[in-house]
Design a protein around this motif. Structure first.
Motif, PDB file in Angstrom:
ATOM      1  N   GLN A 196       0.826  -1.203   0.000  1.00 47.26           N
ATOM      2  CA  GLN A 196       0.000   0.000   0.000  1.00 47.26           C
ATOM      3  C   GLN A 196       0.858   1.250   0.000  1.00 47.26           C
ATOM      4  O   GLN A 196       1.925   1.276   0.612  1.00 47.26           O
ATOM      5  N   ASN A 197       0.382   2.242  -0.680  1.00 45.17           N
ATOM      6  CA  ASN A 197       1.017   3.556  -0.671  1.00 45.17           C
ATOM      7  C   ASN A 197       2.347   3.613  -1.432  1.00 45.17           C
ATOM      8  O   ASN A 197       3.084   4.595  -1.347  1.00 45.17           O
ATOM      9  N   ALA A 198       2.673   2.548  -2.156  1.00 49.01           N
ATOM     10  CA  ALA A 198       3.949   2.532  -2.873  1.00 49.01           C
ATOM     11  C   ALA A 198       3.946   3.523  -4.031  1.00 49.01           C
ATOM     12  O   ALA A 198       4.993   4.042  -4.433  1.00 49.01           O
ATOM     13  N   GLY A 199       2.752   3.756  -4.569  1.00 45.34           N
ATOM     14  CA  GLY A 199       2.658   4.680  -5.702  1.00 45.34           C
ATOM     15  C   GLY A 199       2.208   3.999  -6.986  1.00 45.34           C
ATOM     16  O   GLY A 199       2.435   4.515  -8.078  1.00 45.34           O
ATOM     17  N   LYS A 200       1.573   2.847  -6.858  1.00 43.90           N
ATOM     18  CA  LYS A 200       1.145   2.084  -8.039  1.00 43.90           C
ATOM     19  C   LYS A 200       0.166   2.880  -8.901  1.00 43.90           C
ATOM     20  O   LYS A 200       0.344   3.002 -10.111  1.00 43.90           O
ATOM     21  N   SER A 201      -0.871   3.394  -8.247  1.00 41.80           N
ATOM     22  CA  SER A 201      -1.902   4.120  -9.002  1.00 41.80           C
ATOM     23  C   SER A 201      -1.294   5.342  -9.684  1.00 41.80           C
ATOM     24  O   SER A 201      -1.602   5.622 -10.844  1.00 41.80           O
ATOM     25  N   SER A 202      -0.438   6.032  -8.965  1.00 42.05           N
ATOM     26  CA  SER A 202       0.194   7.223  -9.537  1.00 42.05           C
ATOM     27  C   SER A 202       1.027   6.848 -10.751  1.00 42.05           C
ATOM     28  O   SER A 202       0.999   7.525 -11.780  1.00 42.05           O
ATOM     29  N   LEU A 203       1.767   5.757 -10.602  1.00 42.70           N
ATOM     30  CA  LEU A 203       2.652   5.341 -11.681  1.00 42.70           C
ATOM     31  C   LEU A 203       1.862   4.942 -12.923  1.00 42.70           C
ATOM     32  O   LEU A 203       2.217   5.328 -14.044  1.00 42.70           O
ATOM     33  N   VAL A 204       0.796   4.193 -12.703  1.00 47.62           N
ATOM     34  CA  VAL A 204      -0.018   3.759 -13.837  1.00 47.62           C
ATOM     35  C   VAL A 204      -0.651   4.970 -14.521  1.00 47.62           C
ATOM     36  O   VAL A 204      -0.747   5.032 -15.745  1.00 47.62           O
ATOM     37  N   THR A 205      -1.037   5.931 -13.699  1.00 52.46           N
ATOM     38  CA  THR A 205      -1.602   7.152 -14.274  1.00 52.46           C
ATOM     39  C   THR A 205      -0.577   7.856 -15.152  1.00 52.46           C
ATOM     40  O   THR A 205      -0.886   8.324 -16.252  1.00 52.46           O
ATOM     41  N   VAL A 206       0.651   7.907 -14.669  1.00 51.88           N
ATOM     42  CA  VAL A 206       1.707   8.557 -15.454  1.00 51.88           C
ATOM     43  C   VAL A 206       1.976   7.772 -16.738  1.00 51.88           C
ATOM     44  O   VAL A 206       2.141   8.349 -17.810  1.00 51.88           O
ATOM     45  N   LEU A 207       1.992   6.456 -16.620  1.00 48.91           N
ATOM     46  CA  LEU A 207       2.247   5.629 -17.807  1.00 48.91           C
ATOM     47  C   LEU A 207       1.165   5.828 -18.858  1.00 48.91           C
ATOM     48  O   LEU A 207       1.455   5.914 -20.046  1.00 48.91           O
ATOM     49  N   THR A 208      -0.062   5.893 -18.402  1.00 46.72           N
ATOM     50  CA  THR A 208      -1.155   5.939 -19.366  1.00 46.72           C
ATOM     51  C   THR A 208      -1.484   7.351 -19.825  1.00 46.72           C
ATOM     52  O   THR A 208      -1.812   7.581 -20.969  1.00 46.72           O
ATOM     53  N   ASP A 209      -1.379   8.293 -18.918  1.00 49.09           N
ATOM     54  CA  ASP A 209      -1.830   9.649 -19.242  1.00 49.09           C
ATOM     55  C   ASP A 209      -0.747  10.716 -19.123  1.00 49.09           C
ATOM     56  O   ASP A 209      -1.019  11.879 -19.376  1.00 49.09           O
ATOM     57  N   ASN A 210       0.402  10.323 -18.660  1.00 49.96           N
ATOM     58  CA  ASN A 210       1.424  11.318 -18.345  1.00 49.96           C
ATOM     59  C   ASN A 210       0.876  12.356 -17.380  1.00 49.96           C
ATOM     60  O   ASN A 210       1.084  13.546 -17.523  1.00 49.96           O
ATOM     61  N   HIS A 211       0.168  11.842 -16.389  1.00 47.42           N
ATOM     62  CA  HIS A 211      -0.539  12.751 -15.505  1.00 47.42           C
ATOM     63  C   HIS A 211      -0.357  12.284 -14.067  1.00 47.42           C
ATOM     64  O   HIS A 211      -0.532  11.114 -13.770  1.00 47.42           O
ATOM     65  N   PHE A 212       0.009  13.172 -13.205  1.00 52.11           N
ATOM     66  CA  PHE A 212       0.177  12.814 -11.803  1.00 52.11           C
ATOM     67  C   PHE A 212      -0.779  13.628 -10.959  1.00 52.11           C
ATOM     68  O   PHE A 212      -0.836  14.845 -11.060  1.00 52.11           O
ATOM     69  N   THR A 213      -1.574  12.943 -10.142  1.00 54.96           N
ATOM     70  CA  THR A 213      -2.529  13.646  -9.295  1.00 54.96           C
ATOM     71  C   THR A 213      -2.113  13.514  -7.840  1.00 54.96           C
ATOM     72  O   THR A 213      -1.987  12.404  -7.333  1.00 54.96           O
ATOM     73  N   GLU A 214      -1.905  14.602  -7.181  1.00 55.70           N
ATOM     74  CA  GLU A 214      -1.516  14.559  -5.762  1.00 55.70           C
ATOM     75  C   GLU A 214      -2.629  13.935  -4.919  1.00 55.70           C
ATOM     76  O   GLU A 214      -2.374  13.307  -3.916  1.00 55.70           O
ATOM     77  N   SER A 263      10.616   3.858  -2.343  1.00 52.07           N
ATOM     78  CA  SER A 263      12.042   3.804  -2.003  1.00 52.07           C
ATOM     79  C   SER A 263      12.395   4.751  -0.860  1.00 52.07           C
ATOM     80  O   SER A 263      13.506   4.717  -0.339  1.00 52.07           O
ATOM     81  N   ALA A 264      11.434   5.595  -0.478  1.00 56.71           N
ATOM     82  CA  ALA A 264      11.716   6.540   0.606  1.00 56.71           C
ATOM     83  C   ALA A 264      11.221   6.020   1.956  1.00 56.71           C
ATOM     84  O   ALA A 264      11.379   6.688   2.974  1.00 56.71           O
ATOM     85  N   ASP A 265      10.624   4.832   1.964  1.00 59.36           N
ATOM     86  CA  ASP A 265      10.105   4.285   3.214  1.00 59.36           C
ATOM     87  C   ASP A 265      10.724   2.913   3.487  1.00 59.36           C
ATOM     88  O   ASP A 265      10.155   1.871   3.172  1.00 59.36           O
ATOM     89  N   ALA A 266      11.908   2.946   4.101  1.00 59.55           N
ATOM     90  CA  ALA A 266      12.666   1.712   4.324  1.00 59.55           C
ATOM     91  C   ALA A 266      11.945   0.755   5.269  1.00 59.55           C
ATOM     92  O   ALA A 266      12.225  -0.446   5.264  1.00 59.55           O
ATOM     93  N   SER A 267      11.020   1.286   6.062  1.00 55.70           N
ATOM     94  CA  SER A 267      10.320   0.412   7.009  1.00 55.70           C
ATOM     95  C   SER A 267       9.460  -0.620   6.280  1.00 55.70           C
ATOM     96  O   SER A 267       9.072  -1.631   6.858  1.00 55.70           O
ATOM     97  N   THR A 268       9.168  -0.359   5.002  1.00 54.27           N
ATOM     98  CA  THR A 268       8.330  -1.303   4.251  1.00 54.27           C
ATOM     99  C   THR A 268       9.154  -2.361   3.513  1.00 54.27           C
ATOM    100  O   THR A 268       8.592  -3.312   2.965  1.00 54.27           O
ATOM    101  N   PHE A 269      10.468  -2.194   3.476  1.00 55.82           N
ATOM    102  CA  PHE A 269      11.303  -3.091   2.663  1.00 55.82           C
ATOM    103  C   PHE A 269      11.214  -4.567   3.080  1.00 55.82           C
ATOM    104  O   PHE A 269      11.085  -5.434   2.217  1.00 55.82           O
ATOM    105  N   PRO A 270      11.283  -4.857   4.406  1.00 59.15           N
ATOM    106  CA  PRO A 270      11.222  -6.284   4.785  1.00 59.15           C
ATOM    107  C   PRO A 270       9.923  -6.957   4.344  1.00 59.15           C
ATOM    108  O   PRO A 270       9.941  -8.080   3.826  1.00 59.15           O
TER     109      PRO A 270
END
Ligand SMILES: Nc1nc2c(ncn2[C@@H]2O[C@H](COP(=O)(O)OP(=O)(O)OP(=O)(O)O)[C@@H](O)[C@H]2O)c(=O)[nH]1
Ligand SMILES: [Mg+2]
Length: 199
Positions: free
Chosen positions: A26-44, A92-99
């Motif tokens: 969760q919160n990794a940025g999947k939806s944002s990334l897919v949006t960028v891939l498909t629309d070149n659009h990032f929504t905060e 990549s900015a949240d090391a607590s999720t890496f394990p």
């Protein structure tokens, strides 16, 4: 200029037939990334994907399935079967999720049905301070221990893109030392080009 190139690349990419599973915690940025891939659009205001948490995006001949919620991780495998590529998104900015990410990723890839499917790890959010470097991500997710498929790890930064090749490991593709930032949408072209090669 870059925009025109990306649009051109997208038009090529979405003309191909390809099923992609885009997964990660969760919160990794999947939806944002897919949006960028498909629309070149990032929504905060990108809201957490809720409910069944399977978002299926179709554009042209390309279908991207997106998951994240932990309670549905058990069914990830079913939906990953037969896809052309598995894209694992990491914050990549949240090391607590890496394990947890490492455990979930390896548990998934251990499924015999998913053997051989190329893996693209996108370490997202490297515009944030203290994000892990690509080498740290490769280590944290134990990517060099994955032997039964092609593995790539990209990081996209607005500042720099660095490439590293991981010697004679089982990684057949370049492990490019880049992390992806959906926010800057820079180097999304690398991601599109990688996926296009698997179509
Ligand atoms: N700084 C920065 N923030 C990002 C980036 N990508 C996503 N975010 C933010 O991270 C948060 C989560 O992004 P989402 O795209 O909703 O993440 P997700 O993986 O789809 O999350 P779930 O659907 O809840 O599993 C949002 O607040 C985004 O704005 C990035 O590259 N840089
Ligand atoms: Mg989401």
């Amino acid at each position: 200029m870059l925009r025109a190139f990306l649009d051109w690349l997208r038009s090529l990419f979405f003309a191909k037939e390809l099923d992609i599973a885009c997964i990660g915690l969760q919160n990794a940025g999947k939806s944002s990334l897919v949006t960028v891939l498909t629309d070149n659009h990032f929504t905060e205001e990108m809201i957490p994907t809720v409910g069944f948490n399977l978002r299926k995006i179709q554009k042209g001949n390309v279908i991207i399935k997106v998951w994240g919620q932990p309670r549905f991780r058990s069914i990830w495998e079913r939906y990953c079967r037969g896809v052309g590529a598995i894209v694992w998104v990491l914050d990549s900015a949240d090391a607590s999720t890496f394990p947890t990410a490492q455990a979930e990723l390896h548990a998934l890839l251990d499924k015999p049905e998913l053997r051989g499917i190329p893996l693209l790890v996108l370490a997202n959010k490297n515009d944030l301070p203290d994000h892990a470097t690509v080498d740290e991500v490769i280590k944290a997710l134990a990517l060099t221990t994955i032997t039964n498929r092609e593995v790539s790890c990209y990081s996209i930064s607005g500042e720099s893109t660095r490439h590293a090749v991981l010697g004679n490991r089982a990684l057949t593709d370049m492990l490019a030392a880049t992390l992806s930032s959906a926010k800057s949408s820079r180097n999304i072209d690398i991601t599109l080009a990688w996926l296009m090669k698997r179509a």
